[in-house]
Design an enzyme around this catalytic site. Structure first.
Site, PDB file in Angstrom:
ATOM      1  N   HIS A  76      -0.914   0.662  -7.661  1.00  0.00           N
ATOM      2  CA  HIS A  76      -1.777   1.853  -7.651  1.00  0.00           C
ATOM      3  C   HIS A  76      -2.629   1.861  -8.905  1.00  0.00           C
ATOM      4  CE1 HIS A  76      -3.015   6.025  -7.219  1.00  0.00           C
ATOM      5  NE2 HIS A  76      -2.602   5.935  -5.974  1.00  0.00           N
ATOM      6  N   ASP A  92       1.939   4.595   0.513  1.00  0.00           N
ATOM      7  CA  ASP A  92       1.767   3.918   1.800  1.00  0.00           C
ATOM      8  C   ASP A  92       2.927   3.026   2.210  1.00  0.00           C
ATOM      9  OD1 ASP A  92      -0.589   5.005   2.638  1.00  0.00           O
ATOM     10  OD2 ASP A  92      -1.811   3.618   1.500  1.00  0.00           O
TER      11      ASP A  92
HETATM   12  N1  ACO Z   1       0.802  -7.031  -4.506  1.00  0.00           N
HETATM   13  C1  ACO Z   1       0.685  -8.101  -5.341  1.00  0.00           C
HETATM   14  N2  ACO Z   1      -0.080  -8.091  -6.436  1.00  0.00           N
HETATM   15  C2  ACO Z   1      -0.751  -6.962  -6.718  1.00  0.00           C
HETATM   16  C3  ACO Z   1      -0.655  -5.829  -5.910  1.00  0.00           C
HETATM   17  C4  ACO Z   1       0.161  -5.879  -4.767  1.00  0.00           C
HETATM   18  N3  ACO Z   1       0.274  -4.859  -3.939  1.00  0.00           N
HETATM   19  N4  ACO Z   1      -1.426  -4.848  -6.431  1.00  0.00           N
HETATM   20  C5  ACO Z   1      -1.992  -5.354  -7.529  1.00  0.00           C
HETATM   21  N5  ACO Z   1      -1.572  -6.642  -7.702  1.00  0.00           N
HETATM   22  C6  ACO Z   1      -1.966  -7.563  -8.778  1.00  0.00           C
HETATM   23  C7  ACO Z   1      -3.325  -8.165  -8.492  1.00  0.00           C
HETATM   24  O1  ACO Z   1      -3.208  -9.340  -7.752  1.00  0.00           O
HETATM   25  C8  ACO Z   1      -3.866  -8.376  -9.879  1.00  0.00           C
HETATM   26  O2  ACO Z   1      -3.244  -9.531 -10.386  1.00  0.00           O
HETATM   27  P1  ACO Z   1      -4.083 -10.511 -11.345  1.00  0.00           P
HETATM   28  O3  ACO Z   1      -4.426  -9.692 -12.566  1.00  0.00           O
HETATM   29  O4  ACO Z   1      -3.135 -11.635 -11.621  1.00  0.00           O
HETATM   30  O5  ACO Z   1      -5.296 -10.913 -10.575  1.00  0.00           O
HETATM   31  C9  ACO Z   1      -3.298  -7.207 -10.670  1.00  0.00           C
HETATM   32  O6  ACO Z   1      -2.134  -6.770  -9.953  1.00  0.00           O
HETATM   33  C10 ACO Z   1      -4.279  -6.046 -10.780  1.00  0.00           C
HETATM   34  O7  ACO Z   1      -4.785  -5.767  -9.480  1.00  0.00           O
HETATM   35  P2  ACO Z   1      -6.058  -4.816  -9.250  1.00  0.00           P
HETATM   36  O8  ACO Z   1      -6.437  -4.874  -7.824  1.00  0.00           O
HETATM   37  O9  ACO Z   1      -7.100  -5.114 -10.260  1.00  0.00           O
HETATM   38  O10 ACO Z   1      -5.441  -3.433  -9.677  1.00  0.00           O
HETATM   39  P3  ACO Z   1      -5.895  -2.020  -9.206  1.00  0.00           P
HETATM   40  O11 ACO Z   1      -5.375  -1.044 -10.177  1.00  0.00           O
HETATM   41  O12 ACO Z   1      -7.342  -1.974  -8.901  1.00  0.00           O
HETATM   42  O13 ACO Z   1      -5.056  -1.973  -7.850  1.00  0.00           O
HETATM   43  C11 ACO Z   1      -4.696  -1.345  -5.640  1.00  0.00           C
HETATM   44  C12 ACO Z   1      -4.862  -0.868  -7.083  1.00  0.00           C
HETATM   45  C13 ACO Z   1      -6.076  -1.691  -5.054  1.00  0.00           C
HETATM   46  C14 ACO Z   1      -4.086  -0.187  -4.867  1.00  0.00           C
HETATM   47  C15 ACO Z   1      -3.773  -2.591  -5.579  1.00  0.00           C
HETATM   48  O14 ACO Z   1      -2.529  -2.315  -6.195  1.00  0.00           O
HETATM   49  C16 ACO Z   1      -3.568  -3.085  -4.145  1.00  0.00           C
HETATM   50  O15 ACO Z   1      -4.406  -3.820  -3.629  1.00  0.00           O
HETATM   51  N6  ACO Z   1      -2.437  -2.668  -3.501  1.00  0.00           N
HETATM   52  C17 ACO Z   1      -2.208  -3.009  -2.126  1.00  0.00           C
HETATM   53  C18 ACO Z   1      -2.985  -2.049  -1.213  1.00  0.00           C
HETATM   54  C19 ACO Z   1      -2.386  -0.668  -1.218  1.00  0.00           C
HETATM   55  O16 ACO Z   1      -1.176  -0.478  -1.141  1.00  0.00           O
HETATM   56  N7  ACO Z   1      -3.293   0.322  -1.247  1.00  0.00           N
HETATM   57  C20 ACO Z   1      -2.893   1.747  -1.188  1.00  0.00           C
HETATM   58  C21 ACO Z   1      -3.080   2.418  -2.509  1.00  0.00           C
HETATM   59  S1  ACO Z   1      -2.581   4.106  -2.419  1.00  0.00           S
HETATM   60  C22 ACO Z   1      -3.850   4.804  -1.569  1.00  0.00           C
HETATM   61  O17 ACO Z   1      -4.983   4.449  -1.643  1.00  0.00           O
HETATM   62  C23 ACO Z   1      -3.468   5.948  -0.695  1.00  0.00           C
END
Ligand code: ACO
Length: 405
Positions: free
Chosen positions: A292, A346
């Site tokens: 998140h 989620d």
């Molecule tokens: N699984 C594995 N790795 C992850 C995940 C995950 N669910 N989420 C983040 N990471 C990793 C990324 O790969 C990235 O790694 P890196 O730095 O080695 O490239 C690092 O964590 C940072 O990821 P970002 O996408 O830059 O972080 P952000 O804060 O933008 O992420 C997000 C937030 C988009 C929700 C992300 O955690 C994600 O894609 N989660 C999966 C989708 C999800 O569950 N969305 C629902 C969110 S709640 C909502 O909107 C109601």
């Protein structure tokens, strides 16, 4: 430091453009090279708000100062909606009249019912919802309303209409007749009735009501910001909420619960969870329902949904999915928690809805239906002190090219 477009001025907590900063300091513009970009508007404050406080350090969430756990325990969705939009918890008399008002709005104009009954089976349910809400505006003279009171009226019309639209679009796609709400049922109960065609048990209705409270609001996330951007142009509420629906559709936002459930279902057996999670992560996939932007620890909504999932798993045939989900959660935590990546709202929301017998095609529309209260509250609040939202991009292309025709 000069920051491009979306810079954070922590002391006053507003979005400041680089010209504004430069003019204020009596300086000329910095060259573009020195501009800093806040990708994804990460940590950028765009306004003040009294609607939602996310205490990420302590995994707590408050709507207008009340903890979401208290609202789930002692309130209901309609009262929560009133609280979010009006800013104060309703008295018994206010709640009763507000409930009647929303019930009135839940009866849709005939062309919208006709539209729902004629929906193609194959279309995406979020596209159906987006189009239906936009269409609702055609029958409420959208665009002509300018005062805050009229915008609030339109916003509440949408909140009231959402359950009828979401239930109706699903029945329409199945070739079933679309049902009107019943006067004798409460809001969440009416939604399940219009969806299933039979009055739900008290327990199912209560779970749906809790689910809706949990999803009613969550600060200025992508979809809420999208609603605010549209509202800031002085567009109408139907356009604002349609924009929120379009933004929620994406798998990184509202669509994650469907993906999370698919992943859990594809594993099916708790003993295979660890291998599947390892394989997914080792091949660069994300575990949906984890991570998140704000929470770097547990999302408080996850706890509530997991408890509901546990309750539902006691029902006959309900335990396998829940057990697999728990095994996936454990395996993913082992790999991700050290990076501040924990389960979000989620992860169990799809599991809960599935255990209520709801098809994944409706997960994101139900999220949108619940979130409409927060969207309306934020759009109205932003308009009270409106300033057109207009960020900038650092130009990295060429200039001065000549056409050689
Ligand atoms: N699984 C594995 N790795 C992850 C995940 C995950 N669910 N989420 C983040 N990471 C990793 C990324 O790969 C990235 O790694 P890196 O730095 O080695 O490239 C690092 O964590 C940072 O990821 P970002 O996408 O830059 O972080 P952000 O804060 O933008 O992420 C997000 C937030 C988009 C929700 C992300 O955690 C994600 O894609 N989660 C999966 C989708 C999800 O569950 N969305 C629902 C969110 S709640 C909502 O909107 C109601």
């Amino acid at each position: 430091m000069t920051i491009v477009g979306s810079c954070l001025d922590v002391s006053i907590g507003i979005l400041v453009s680089e010209e504004f900063m430069s003019n204020r300091a009596g300086r000329t513009l910095m060259p573009q090279d020195s501009l800093v970009i806040q990708k994804g508007l990460d940590n950028v404050y765009v306004c003040e708000s009294k609607i939602c406080y996310i205490d990420s350090a302590n995994s707590r969430l408050y709507y207008r100062g009340y903890s979401v756990e208290d609202l789930i325990e002692s309130s209901n969705y309609v009262a929560t909606c009133y609280l979010l939009v009006y800013g104060a918890y309703p008295t018994a008399a206010e709640l009763s009249s507000f409930t009647r008002r929303l019930l009135g709005y839940s009866r849709l104009p005939k062309p919208v019912y006709d539209f729902l009954e004629g929906l193609p089976k194959e279309s995406d349910t979020m596209d159906d919802l987006r189009t239906a809400v936009s269409m609702l505006g055609l029958y409420s003279y959208a665009g002509k309303h300018q005062t805050q009171a009229e915008k609030m009226e339109d916003g509440l019309r949408i909140v009231g209409a959402m359950p009828s639209i979401v239930a109706g679009l699903w029945r329409g796609k199945q070739g079933k007749s679309v049902l009107e709400p019943r006067d004798d049922l409460e809001f969440a109960s009416n939604f399940l009735y219009m969806l299933r065609g039979e009055i739900p048990s008290t327990s199912d209705a209560k779970i749906m009501d809790k689910f809706m409270i949990l999803h009613a609001e969550h600060g200025i996330n992508a979809s809420t910001f999208s609603c605010m951007v549209a509202a800031s142009t002085l567009s109408d509420m139907y356009s604002s909420i349609t924009s929120g629906i379009a933004t929620l559709k994406g798998p990184l936002h509202g669509g994650a619960n469907v993906e999370a459930l698919r992943f859990i279902e594809s594993i099916a057996d708790p003993s295979k969870a660890k291998d599947s999670v390892d394989k997914a992560l080792d091949t660069g996939q994300r575990i949906m329902g984890f991570g998140h932007r704000i929470y770097k620890n547990y999302d408080p909504r996850y706890r509530v949904l997991k408890a509901i999932g546990s309750e539902l798993s006691q029902r006959p045939g309900g335990s396998e999915l829940f057990e697999t989900a728990q095994a996936v959660e454990q395996a993913a935590l082992e790999r991700l928690s050290s990076h501040g990546i924990y389960p979000n709202v989620d992860f169990y929301s799809g599991v809960v809805l599935s255990m209520l017998g709801i098809d994944p095609g409706l997960f994101t529309p139900i999220f949108a239906m619940s979130r409409s209260a927060g969207w309306v509250a934020h759009a109205l609040e932003y308009l009270e002190d409106n300033r057109l939202i207009r960020p900038k991009a650092k130009y990295t292309g060429e200039i001065g090219l000549k056409l050689s025709l």
